[in-house]
Write a protein that holds these residues in place. Structure first.
Motif, short mmCIF file in Angstrom:
data_model
loop_
_atom_site.label_atom_id
_atom_site.label_comp_id
_atom_site.label_asym_id
_atom_site.label_seq_id
_atom_site.Cartn_x
_atom_site.Cartn_y
_atom_site.Cartn_z
N MET A 161 7.39 9.64 -17.26
CA MET A 161 8.25 8.76 -16.50
C MET A 161 7.42 7.97 -15.48
O MET A 161 7.56 6.77 -15.37
N ARG A 162 6.55 8.67 -14.73
CA ARG A 162 5.78 7.99 -13.70
C ARG A 162 4.88 6.91 -14.30
O ARG A 162 4.80 5.81 -13.79
N ARG A 163 4.20 7.23 -15.40
CA ARG A 163 3.32 6.26 -16.04
C ARG A 163 4.13 5.04 -16.50
O ARG A 163 3.71 3.91 -16.29
N GLY A 164 5.28 5.29 -17.09
CA GLY A 164 6.14 4.20 -17.52
C GLY A 164 6.61 3.35 -16.35
O GLY A 164 6.67 2.12 -16.45
N ASP A 165 6.93 4.01 -15.24
CA ASP A 165 7.34 3.26 -14.05
C ASP A 165 6.22 2.37 -13.54
O ASP A 165 6.44 1.23 -13.15
N LEU A 166 4.99 2.91 -13.54
CA LEU A 166 3.85 2.11 -13.08
C LEU A 166 3.60 0.93 -14.01
O LEU A 166 3.31 -0.18 -13.56
N LEU A 167 3.71 1.16 -15.31
CA LEU A 167 3.54 0.07 -16.26
C LEU A 167 4.60 -1.01 -16.06
O LEU A 167 4.31 -2.21 -16.13
N ALA A 168 5.83 -0.60 -15.79
CA ALA A 168 6.91 -1.56 -15.57
C ALA A 168 6.68 -2.41 -14.32
O ALA A 168 7.17 -3.54 -14.24
N GLU A 169 5.92 -1.90 -13.35
CA GLU A 169 5.62 -2.65 -12.13
C GLU A 169 4.71 -3.84 -12.42
O GLU A 169 4.67 -4.79 -11.66
N GLY A 170 3.96 -3.77 -13.51
CA GLY A 170 3.03 -4.85 -13.82
C GLY A 170 1.71 -4.67 -13.10
O GLY A 170 1.43 -3.64 -12.51
N GLU A 171 0.90 -5.72 -13.17
CA GLU A 171 -0.41 -5.69 -12.51
C GLU A 171 -0.25 -5.47 -11.01
O GLU A 171 0.65 -6.06 -10.40
N PRO A 172 -1.14 -4.65 -10.42
CA PRO A 172 -1.10 -4.50 -8.96
C PRO A 172 -1.32 -5.87 -8.31
O PRO A 172 -2.09 -6.69 -8.82
N GLU A 173 -0.64 -6.10 -7.20
CA GLU A 173 -0.85 -7.39 -6.53
C GLU A 173 -2.27 -7.45 -5.98
O GLU A 173 -2.85 -6.43 -5.61
N ARG A 174 -2.82 -8.62 -5.97
CA ARG A 174 -4.17 -8.82 -5.46
C ARG A 174 -4.12 -8.94 -3.93
O ARG A 174 -3.14 -9.40 -3.36
N GLU A 175 -5.21 -8.53 -3.30
CA GLU A 175 -5.30 -8.66 -1.85
C GLU A 175 -5.45 -10.14 -1.49
O GLU A 175 -6.23 -10.86 -2.09
N PHE A 176 -4.70 -10.57 -0.51
CA PHE A 176 -4.81 -11.95 -0.03
C PHE A 176 -6.15 -12.14 0.67
O PHE A 176 -6.81 -13.15 0.52
N HIS A 177 -6.54 -11.09 1.45
CA HIS A 177 -7.85 -11.06 2.10
C HIS A 177 -8.59 -9.84 1.56
O HIS A 177 -8.15 -8.70 1.78
#
Length: 169
Positions: A1-17
C-alpha cells in the motif's frame, strides 16, 4: 500500500532553491503504547538507560511512521505482537540539553488478560523489569511532562477524542 501511495504521488517536487531541504530542522518522533491490565493499571517499563519509568515504545527510525515505530518497539520490548489501537495523544516536547524537540505519539495498546501478561518477555537490554501501576502510583517515578501526557491519554481513552498537547498541556 505504501509503495503504491508513493507511486501515485508522482515525482518528488524539485527544490526551488537547491539544498534548502537539507537545511530544514529535523524533529525526533516517537510512538508509545498505553497498555493496561484488567484493573485499569498502566504497564510501565523500568528502562536500563534512564532513571524514570516509561511506557513501551520508542523512537521512529528513518522513514518509519510513529505508529510503525510503536508496533515495532512494543514487540521488541515485550516479546509480543500486540494489536495497537488508535491515537490518543500527540505531544510536542521542547528541545532540552543535547536533545532536539520531538513529537511524542501515544496510542491505545489495549487491555491485556492475565494469560497475555504471563507471556510478556521483557528485553533485558532495554528494561530491568516492568510494573502495572496507576498514574498516582507511577507519578513520583515519572518526569512531570510524561505524567501530564499520560493523564491526557487516559482522558482520551475515556472521551474517545485524541488530544493535541504542548509538553503535556
Amino acid at each position: 500500500m505504501r509503495r503504491g501511495d508513493l507511486l501515485a504521488e508522482g515525482e518528488p517536487e524539485r527544490e526551488f532553491h537547491a539544498g534548502i531541504a537539507a537545511r530544514l530542522p529535523r524533529k525526533t518522533v516517537a510512538g508509545g503504547a498505553l497498555i493496561r491490565d484488567r484493573a485499569g493499571r498502566n504497564l510501565f517499563l523500568e528502562p536500563t538507560y534512564k532513571p524514570t519509568l516509561d511506557i513501551p515504545g520508542g523512537i521512529a527510525e528513518y522513514d518509519e511512521s510513529p505508529y510503525q515505530a510503536c508496533v515495532r518497539e512494543v514487540e521488541e520490548e515485550l516479546g509480543l505482537a500486540l494489536e495497537i489501537g488508535p491515537l490518543l495523544v500527540v505531544d510536542w516536547v521542547p528541545a532540552q540539553g543535547p536533545w532536539s524537540d520531538a513529537l511524542a505519539f501515544v496510542f491505545d495498546g489495549g487491555v491485556l488478560d492475565p494469560a497475555t501478561i504471563d507471556r510478556l518477555r521483557i528485553d533485558r537490554v532495554e528494561a530491568h523489569g516492568h510494573e502495572f501501576l496507576t498514574l498516582a502510583e507511577a507519578g513520583p517515578r515519572l518526569r512531570p511532562s510524561m505524567l501530564r501526557r499520560l493523564a491526557l491519554a487516559e482522558r482520551a481513552l475515556a472521551t474517545g477524542t485524541p488530544v493535541n498537547a504542548d509538553f503535556g498541556r
